[in-house]
Structures are given as C-alpha cells and as structure tokens.
Design an enzyme around this catalytic site. Structure first.
Site, mmCIF file in Angstrom:
data_model
loop_
_atom_site.group_PDB
_atom_site.id
_atom_site.type_symbol
_atom_site.label_atom_id
_atom_site.label_comp_id
_atom_site.label_asym_id
_atom_site.label_seq_id
_atom_site.Cartn_x
_atom_site.Cartn_y
_atom_site.Cartn_z
ATOM 1 N N ARG A 192 6.352 0.322 -3.013
ATOM 2 C CA ARG A 192 6.009 -0.218 -4.250
ATOM 3 C C ARG A 192 7.104 0.231 -5.607
ATOM 4 O O ARG A 192 8.180 -0.579 -6.211
ATOM 5 C CB ARG A 192 4.711 0.421 -5.142
ATOM 6 N N ARG A 229 1.170 -1.033 -0.480
ATOM 7 C CA ARG A 229 -0.052 0.134 -0.315
ATOM 8 C C ARG A 229 0.589 0.840 0.341
ATOM 9 O O ARG A 229 0.501 2.511 0.097
ATOM 10 C CB ARG A 229 -1.087 -0.178 1.066
ATOM 11 N N CYS A 230 2.315 1.599 0.283
ATOM 12 C CA CYS A 230 3.115 2.298 0.405
ATOM 13 C C CYS A 230 3.739 2.799 -1.378
ATOM 14 O O CYS A 230 4.387 1.909 -1.654
ATOM 15 C CB CYS A 230 4.271 2.015 0.962
ATOM 16 N N GLY A 231 4.190 3.550 -1.892
ATOM 17 C CA GLY A 231 4.416 4.279 -3.042
ATOM 18 C C GLY A 231 5.282 3.522 -2.782
ATOM 19 O O GLY A 231 6.524 3.415 -3.716
#
Length: 133
Positions: free
Chosen positions: A15, A10-12
């Site tokens: 990712r 969920r963390c950019g």
C-alpha cells in the site's frame, strides 16, 4: 512514465509503495497478483530484471513456505518458481516495473530508484516520512 505494480492490498508495504508511485504523479497499472497471478515467464522476468535471485523473491515468512518444505536449500529455482505460481501468496511483494527498471520494493522506499523525484515529502502509513531525493 508507465508503471506496473504487482500489489497485495492487505500488505502495508505494498500500500505504501502504491501511494509513493501515485505521490510521484504516476497512476500505475495495478495487478492484484493473488487474483491475477503472473505467468512463469512474467515472474521470472520480474525477478531477473530486479537483479535478485528466485529465493530472494519468495516470502519465507508465509506458513506455506515451511509447510511445502521450501526452506530446503537444495531446491532448484524452477521448484521455487513452481511453488510461487501454485501458491501466489509466496511471491514477495510488491514488484514494480517502470520505464526505469524493476524493483522488489521492500522496503517501500526502494521504488524511489525507478521513479521520478518526489514533488514533496511523503508520509507512510506508520507515520514515517520519505523525503524527496
């Protein structure tokens, strides 16, 4: 080269870091630390090997940080580690371990210090370009 990323999908930043590792030609071991929390020994080793302090490894922006009173500067490293293990969302991310070392990859480009050179420029989710070194 072997690589392990402690990842939150969920963390950019997490990712982008995972994508950078793959762009460098490495398929890492992906540990979703919110589901598979590291042990105390593993977490302490990641922090130590990254060359940072325990307070640097905790996410002060999380609501739990304030709720649990972790902003108290008198809290020991042991107390902070206990909090991170009880509430893994407090673990800053992503930690990456390769044969070349450990980094807390914030920003995601910090992972480049422990990867082989990128074969070509990489475009992050926000459109920013990371050039090979």
């Amino acid at each position: 080269m072997h690589a392990t990323i402690y990842h939150n999908p969920r963390c950019g930043t997490s990712r982008n870091t995972l994508a950078l590792i793959r762009h460098a030609g490495i398929e890492p071991e992906v540990i979703e630390y919110l589901k598979d929390t590291p042990t105390r020994e593993q977490l302490a080793a990641l922090i130590r090997d990254a060359g940072i302090g325990v307070r640097d490894a905790i996410r002060a922006k999380e609501a739990k940080y304030t709720e649990l009173g972790l902003d108290d500067p008198s809290l020991s490293d042991d107390a902070l580690l206990d909090a991170m293990l009880a509430e893994p969302i407090l673990i800053n991310r992503p930690f990456v371990r390769t044969d070349r070392g450990v980094r807390l990859s914030r920003p995601s480009e910090a992972v480049l210090d422990i990867l082989p050179p990128l074969p070509a420029p990489f475009t992050k989710e926000d459109g920013g370009v990371v050039a090979p070194k």
